[in-house]
Design an enzyme around this catalytic site. Structure first.
Site, PDB file in Angstrom:
ATOM      1  N   LYS A   1       0.849  -1.202   0.000  1.00 16.32           N
ATOM      2  CA  LYS A   1       0.000   0.000   0.000  1.00 16.32           C
ATOM      3  C   LYS A   1       0.876   1.239   0.000  1.00 16.32           C
ATOM      4  O   LYS A   1       1.807   1.352   0.786  1.00 16.32           O
ATOM      5  CB  LYS A   1      -0.901   0.026   1.227  1.00 16.32           C
ATOM      6  CG  LYS A   1      -1.754   1.288   1.304  1.00 16.32           C
ATOM      7  CD  LYS A   1      -2.805   1.226   2.380  1.00 16.32           C
ATOM      8  CE  LYS A   1      -2.297   1.807   3.680  1.00 16.32           C
ATOM      9  NZ  LYS A   1      -3.392   1.945   4.667  1.00 16.32           N
TER      10      LYS A   1
ATOM     11  N   ARG B   1     -11.227   0.179   5.963  1.00 13.32           N
ATOM     12  CA  ARG B   1     -10.687  -0.862   6.850  1.00 13.32           C
ATOM     13  C   ARG B   1     -10.486  -0.310   8.258  1.00 13.32           C
ATOM     14  O   ARG B   1     -10.574  -1.049   9.243  1.00 13.32           O
ATOM     15  CB  ARG B   1      -9.435  -1.495   6.260  1.00 13.32           C
ATOM     16  CG  ARG B   1      -8.212  -0.615   6.036  1.00 13.32           C
ATOM     17  CD  ARG B   1      -7.425  -0.405   7.293  1.00 13.32           C
ATOM     18  NE  ARG B   1      -6.029  -0.091   7.041  1.00 13.32           N
ATOM     19  CZ  ARG B   1      -5.247   0.507   7.941  1.00 13.32           C
ATOM     20  NH1 ARG B   1      -5.731   0.920   9.111  1.00 13.32           N
ATOM     21  NH2 ARG B   1      -3.977   0.720   7.669  1.00 13.32           N
TER      22      ARG B   1
ATOM     23  N   ASP C   1      -2.407   7.519  16.318  1.00 14.60           N
ATOM     24  CA  ASP C   1      -1.634   6.490  15.615  1.00 14.60           C
ATOM     25  C   ASP C   1      -0.152   6.866  15.553  1.00 14.60           C
ATOM     26  O   ASP C   1       0.607   6.269  14.812  1.00 14.60           O
ATOM     27  CB  ASP C   1      -2.191   6.266  14.210  1.00 14.60           C
ATOM     28  CG  ASP C   1      -2.174   7.554  13.390  1.00 14.60           C
ATOM     29  OD1 ASP C   1      -1.862   8.623  13.953  1.00 14.60           O
ATOM     30  OD2 ASP C   1      -2.470   7.500  12.193  1.00 14.60           O
TER      31      ASP C   1
END
Lengths: 313, 313
Positions: free
Chosen positions: B66, B110, B223
């Site tokens: 990705k 996702r 994150d």
């Protein structure tokens, strides 16, 4: 906006494109510290592995991501072992500009071009014969790309497998070379003063006492910490030792072995980009010179960009 | 052989595809140690950055790369700031099977699905209201994907910007929710027992004494090592603390701050994949549970694979 180039389209573009100037420019920018090239990404799987090489020249238009895989049982099912593609993105917006489905062709070409550029800047003026060590893809492509930098069309090729030597000789004759095949390295070293080694050997193939004054060697087969094609003493006695990337050659290629053996010092080596940019390499036709090529991402960046720009017509 | 899916084609495929089971399966395989996920590649440039996430589940059919970029001035010229694509390759031959030009949609989905799966396995049985902290893309998508795991259609949304709160309320009403907008976190915590935090906050937005018994919090905004949305004391008092990846949560997300503060121990946390696979998470509707989601590459692998397989019809 987004373009996709197939292998056939890329092959057609390359017929009218000389990527050498762009790649020379890339080496210069690399050696000036203008490149932003992160560590190589690596995914190792049961049946093969994939390497992701990526980076950009700071402030230019594009960045490039190259995905190259090796799956070593593919030949058994009629597929190439090596595969790959390059993705060219805008450095201004991040947009994908062009996908190049080159299936490793551009890697082969940029590797051969690095050899040609090295010969252009480091080989002696008159090439008596081109010595090619190895009989594989690069043994062919290195010779092809040397055509643009020397009028010499004499090849002495060395290999271990007589059948592969015969195939090589036949192929390269068709391509306009006079080819002598030999299994004796002495014979190659005695007649060639531009030698290109293209094998994955892990033990030296050429000894120091085989090298005549006035010889240039480009060692491009070794690109891992284990591989080596040259006796470290060749690097010790050479008047000039150059490489594509000092940073890489600390850990892979020929130079790292010579440094480990204590016979040369990285401070006394030059980068190819420095030499292209005017730093003195060879100063006469009696010197022995060696170039250690391990492959740098700036070559991928430059060839992908050159092919894309040429595709715009 | 090689397929290319445009954003529109991917959107159409998703209308008839529920990727939740595949991603649940992915979390289980991840927590069983079956995934081969190298460190993230990163290229930082003047105007933006690109991250390369890649990996595979050992022995399965595909590996996925990705490429996701953020160019933060793009909005000024009418382009999205975030961009990206996914490449699906054969783990048997290395061949490129499918290029998914999803422009980050699949990453958004996702990420939202991970929230839905977390709620399915960790939230109390009866959801009084869904508390959404933040008013951006994930604030919307998390709520959308919760539809498949709870009948609750009441949202209390918290934000700092009244205009964004109004936009959020209007959008989510159109999507079938009853929405209360508030700038008072007490109000959100008093009515919602399933809270999803979706902001890039670097200072805690929710305090421990605001949390009622029986509340589940999914913190998915943080994150990086700097971001945090929750008071570390919330993790300290929680009966269950879970995460998507312990390995990642040592260095990013909410859990790393709580470990650094010395109020929890990684040994007492669970991975989402363990809970899906049968390990006990919440045991009654009075417990407080927290899940820290930082995003793992197995989600990308599974959603790319699911979309590709669905495209085969």
């Amino acid at each position: 906006m987004m373009k996709t180039l197939s292998l056939t389209q890329i092959e057609n573009i390359l017929e009218n494109l000389d990527p050498i100037p762009a790649i020379e420019q890339g080496f210069v920018e690399y050696s000036k510290g203008k490149c932003n090239i992160p560590p190589i990404g690596e995914l190792l799987m049961d049946k093969g592995d994939v390497h992701i090489k990526y980076g950009c020249i700071t402030g230019e238009d594009y960045y490039v991501i190259k995905i190259a895989s090796g799956f070593y049982d593919n030949n058994k099912i009629g597929l190439p072992n090596s595969n790959g593609l390059m993705l060219l993105f805008s450095q201004n917006t991040g947009e994908l500009i062009c996908t190049l489905h080159d299936q490793c062709l551009l890697t082969d070409i940029r590797t051969a071009i690095a050899g040609a550029i090295t010969a252009k800047y480091m080989a002696p003026k008159n090439i008596s014969a081109i010595g090619i060590v190895g009989t594989g893809v690069q043994a062919r492509m290195q010779a092809e790309y040397l055509k643009s930098v020397t009028p010499c069309r004499d090849i002495v090729v060395w290999g271990r497998d007589p059948e592969k030597l015969v195939n090589y000789r036949n192929d390269m004759r068709q391509s306009g070379f006079k080819v002598t095949a030999t299994m004796d390295m002495d014979e190659l070293c005695a007649s060639a003063n531009l030698i290109v080694t293209t094998t994955p050997a892990e033990q030296p193939l050429i000894k120091a006492d085989q090298i005549r004054p006035g010889t240039h060697i480009t060692a491009m087969g070794s690109d891992t910490p284990n591989k080596k094609e040259l006796d470290v003493n060749i690097l010790a006695l050479a008047d000039v030792v150059a490489c594509d990337s000092k940073e890489q050659c600390y850990i892979r290629g020929e130079i790292c072995h010579a440094i480990k053996a204590g016979v040369i010092d990285m401070a006394n080596t030059l980068e190819l980009g420095n030499i292209i940019d005017g730093q003195k390499g060879r100063i006469n036709d009696q010197q022995i010179t060696v170039a250690d090529l391990t492959g740098v991402a700036v070559q991928d960046i430059k060839i992908a960009e050159a092919v894309y720009l040429a595709s715009l017509g």
